[in-house]
Enzyme design. Structure first.
Site, PDB file in Angstrom:
ATOM      1  N   MET A   7      -0.278  -2.601  -3.913  1.00 56.29           N
ATOM      2  CA  MET A   7       0.978  -3.273  -4.285  1.00 56.29           C
ATOM      3  C   MET A   7       1.363  -4.289  -3.208  1.00 56.29           C
ATOM      4  O   MET A   7       2.520  -4.725  -3.153  1.00 56.29           O
ATOM      5  CB  MET A   7       2.097  -2.249  -4.479  1.00 56.29           C
ATOM      6  CG  MET A   7       1.803  -1.283  -5.629  1.00 56.29           C
ATOM      7  SD  MET A   7       3.274  -0.541  -6.350  1.00 56.29           S
ATOM      8  CE  MET A   7       3.975   0.282  -4.945  1.00 56.29           C
TER       9      MET A   7
ATOM     10  N   ALA B 165       1.946  -6.099   0.672  1.00 55.14           N
ATOM     11  CA  ALA B 165       2.503  -5.761   1.994  1.00 55.14           C
ATOM     12  C   ALA B 165       1.446  -5.001   2.782  1.00 55.14           C
ATOM     13  O   ALA B 165       1.686  -3.914   3.313  1.00 55.14           O
ATOM     14  CB  ALA B 165       3.800  -4.955   1.865  1.00 55.14           C
TER      15      ALA B 165
ATOM     16  N   HIS C 259      -4.327  -0.195   4.108  1.00 59.83           N
ATOM     17  CA  HIS C 259      -4.984  -0.963   3.046  1.00 59.83           C
ATOM     18  C   HIS C 259      -6.287  -1.582   3.566  1.00 59.83           C
ATOM     19  O   HIS C 259      -7.300  -1.604   2.871  1.00 59.83           O
ATOM     20  CB  HIS C 259      -4.078  -2.093   2.553  1.00 59.83           C
ATOM     21  CG  HIS C 259      -2.760  -1.644   1.994  1.00 59.83           C
ATOM     22  ND1 HIS C 259      -1.582  -1.803   2.670  1.00 59.83           N
ATOM     23  CD2 HIS C 259      -2.430  -1.055   0.826  1.00 59.83           C
ATOM     24  CE1 HIS C 259      -0.580  -1.340   1.953  1.00 59.83           C
ATOM     25  NE2 HIS C 259      -1.061  -0.879   0.820  1.00 59.83           N
TER      26      HIS C 259
ATOM     27  N   GLN D  97       5.997   2.180 -12.376  1.00 58.02           N
ATOM     28  CA  GLN D  97       5.931   3.385 -11.551  1.00 58.02           C
ATOM     29  C   GLN D  97       7.160   3.533 -10.654  1.00 58.02           C
ATOM     30  O   GLN D  97       7.220   4.445  -9.835  1.00 58.02           O
ATOM     31  CB  GLN D  97       4.635   3.426 -10.728  1.00 58.02           C
ATOM     32  CG  GLN D  97       4.557   2.408  -9.612  1.00 58.02           C
ATOM     33  CD  GLN D  97       3.168   2.376  -8.997  1.00 58.02           C
ATOM     34  OE1 GLN D  97       2.196   1.967  -9.621  1.00 58.02           O
ATOM     35  NE2 GLN D  97       3.058   2.819  -7.749  1.00 58.02           N
TER      36      GLN D  97
ATOM     37  N   GLU E 121      -6.003   8.638   0.905  1.00 54.27           N
ATOM     38  CA  GLU E 121      -5.527  10.027   0.871  1.00 54.27           C
ATOM     39  C   GLU E 121      -4.053  10.116   1.242  1.00 54.27           C
ATOM     40  O   GLU E 121      -3.440  11.158   1.068  1.00 54.27           O
ATOM     41  CB  GLU E 121      -6.346  10.887   1.846  1.00 54.27           C
ATOM     42  CG  GLU E 121      -7.745  11.174   1.361  1.00 54.27           C
ATOM     43  CD  GLU E 121      -8.490  12.127   2.294  1.00 54.27           C
ATOM     44  OE1 GLU E 121      -8.002  12.388   3.426  1.00 54.27           O
ATOM     45  OE2 GLU E 121      -9.570  12.593   1.893  1.00 54.27           O
ATOM     46  N   LYS E 122      -3.503   9.037   1.792  1.00 51.06           N
ATOM     47  CA  LYS E 122      -2.069   9.009   2.093  1.00 51.06           C
ATOM     48  C   LYS E 122      -1.274   9.428   0.853  1.00 51.06           C
ATOM     49  O   LYS E 122      -0.302  10.173   0.935  1.00 51.06           O
ATOM     50  CB  LYS E 122      -1.690   7.596   2.545  1.00 51.06           C
ATOM     51  CG  LYS E 122      -0.247   7.191   2.369  1.00 51.06           C
ATOM     52  CD  LYS E 122       0.605   7.811   3.426  1.00 51.06           C
ATOM     53  CE  LYS E 122       2.046   7.343   3.452  1.00 51.06           C
ATOM     54  NZ  LYS E 122       2.628   6.856   2.234  1.00 51.06           N
ATOM     55  N   ASP E 123      -1.692   8.910  -0.302  1.00 50.52           N
ATOM     56  CA  ASP E 123      -1.071   9.288  -1.581  1.00 50.52           C
ATOM     57  C   ASP E 123      -2.007  10.297  -2.247  1.00 50.52           C
ATOM     58  O   ASP E 123      -2.709   9.999  -3.210  1.00 50.52           O
ATOM     59  CB  ASP E 123      -0.873   8.037  -2.437  1.00 50.52           C
ATOM     60  CG  ASP E 123       0.005   7.022  -1.718  1.00 50.52           C
ATOM     61  OD1 ASP E 123       1.219   7.200  -1.703  1.00 50.52           O
ATOM     62  OD2 ASP E 123      -0.547   6.078  -1.115  1.00 50.52           O
TER      63      ASP E 123
ATOM     64  N   SER F 201       4.009   0.807   3.617  1.00 54.10           N
ATOM     65  CA  SER F 201       4.798  -0.424   3.474  1.00 54.10           C
ATOM     66  C   SER F 201       6.288  -0.101   3.600  1.00 54.10           C
ATOM     67  O   SER F 201       7.082  -0.930   4.034  1.00 54.10           O
ATOM     68  CB  SER F 201       4.533  -1.072   2.113  1.00 54.10           C
ATOM     69  OG  SER F 201       3.138  -1.207   1.911  1.00 54.10           O
ATOM     70  N   ARG F 202       6.676   1.118   3.232  1.00 54.12           N
ATOM     71  CA  ARG F 202       8.093   1.492   3.263  1.00 54.12           C
ATOM     72  C   ARG F 202       8.589   1.843   4.669  1.00 54.12           C
ATOM     73  O   ARG F 202       9.797   1.991   4.859  1.00 54.12           O
ATOM     74  CB  ARG F 202       8.345   2.665   2.307  1.00 54.12           C
ATOM     75  CG  ARG F 202       8.240   2.274   0.839  1.00 54.12           C
ATOM     76  CD  ARG F 202       8.673   3.393  -0.092  1.00 54.12           C
ATOM     77  NE  ARG F 202       8.849   2.940  -1.456  1.00 54.12           N
ATOM     78  CZ  ARG F 202       7.984   3.196  -2.455  1.00 54.12           C
ATOM     79  NH1 ARG F 202       6.899   3.896  -2.237  1.00 54.12           N
ATOM     80  NH2 ARG F 202       8.230   2.742  -3.670  1.00 54.12           N
TER      81      ARG F 202
END
Ligand code: AMP
Length: 294
Positions: free
Chosen positions: A45, A47, A52, A76, A163-165, A201-202
């Site tokens: 997505m 940023a 990434h 999402q 794997e972060k998500d 990114s957050r």
């Protein structure tokens, strides 16, 4: 030149070939295939950060051509989530893609991805309903639908996810198997700051004080993972971890759970690989993280 040949011509972006339509994407990937290349896909997505970048690097070792996708997928995001303010920086993202030797950027518009609105959806019940799915209703339907579309649009040999998500990775693996999509799904380890905070990114939303507290999330689930790996009771350890995060200053802890690493059902014990997964709020920022049982 026929209209379809004209639309297949790559639009030269600053430094990377950029396509914005599915027809153009298919023309580029088709040309690669005819030339005997293999194709890696890295959905993002935008940023872009080092997390990434690690996926792009991995894709370059798994395939001879790498296509990065950039699409902030509206379906999402929940109605009260951060779609409108989600960080967007296409020029900065392109510079990073170029530095890593990515070959193509697919950056479709919302109407290119959902020309007639979103009607057909991909649901992954069970896996997609627990943990994140419980706190973000509809999230995994949005993710599974857009990833299924991207995989069908590009038809890569391999697609690389972080794997972060972790739950997202399991949902995508299951969806790919269930729909018989001819794509290998590769999971890449989480890239972290030196103090353990998972890159996201957050993280840009965190105040200085919140940023100071944030690494406690990784530290705490790491301790829980070690203790449970050594035989401690998973429920007691979850409660202990939640208490620690509460005391560190997290505003709300959505969950901190020990789960089966594949099914995400409660961890049945040492016969199965386990994963500790957590989501917690620092002010108005929601952080997620996970680690394998130690
Ligand atoms: P996003 O742009 O947040 O949708 O993420 C795009 C991809 O990058 C997903 O597969 C994420 O899991 C992955 N990703 C995000 N953060 C990290 C990180 N810190 N380490 C590794 N992969 C990551």
């Amino acid at each position: 030149m026929t209209p379809s040949e004209r639309s297949a011509a790559p639009v030269p972006g600053p430094g990377i070939d950029t396509v914005r339509t599915v027809d153009d994407l298919r023309a580029r990937v088709g040309a690669w295939r005819r030339a005997g290349e293999t194709v890696g896909l890295v959905p993002t997505m935008g940023a872009l950060h080092e997390g990434h970048v690690s996926l792009i690097r991995r894709s370059r070792t798994l395939a001879t051509r790498t296509c990065v996708t950039l699409f902030v997928n509206p379906t999402q995001f929940g109605p009260n989530e951060d779609f409108d303010v989600y960080p967007r920086d296409e020029a900065g993202d392109i510079a990073k893609m170029v530095a890593e030797g990515a070959h193509l950027l697919f950056a479709p518009s919302r109407t290119e991805m959902y020309p007639d609105g979103e009607v057909t959806r991909v649901l992954v019940p069970g896996l997609g309903d627990v943990l994140e799915g419980e706190f973000r209703p509809g999230f995994f339907t949005g993710v599974a639908t857009v990833v299924a579309k991207l995989l069908i649009q590009a038809l890569p040999d391999v697609a690389v996810f972080g794997e972060k998500d972790y739950q997202q990775l399991q949902v995508i693996k299951r969806m790919t198997r269930d729909l018989s999509l001819p794509v290998r799904i590769h999971g890449e380890p989480t890239v972290r700051e030196p103090d353990g905070l998972a890159l996201s990114s957050r993280n840009a939303y965190l105040s200085a004080e919140e940023r100071r507290i944030a690494p406690a999330l990784h530290r705490t689930i790491g301790t829980v993972a070690t203790h449970v790996g050594e035989g401690a009771n998973p429920s007691q350890q979850s409660r202990w971890g939640i208490d620690i995060l509460d005391r560190c200053g997290f505003a709300k802890i959505d969950y901190l759970e020990v789960r089966d690493a594949e099914t995400l059902a409660p961890w049945p014990g040492p016969t199965r690989p386990g994963r500790v997964l957590a989501a917690a709020w620092l002010g108005r920022t929601r952080l997620i993280d996970n680690v394998p049982l130690g």
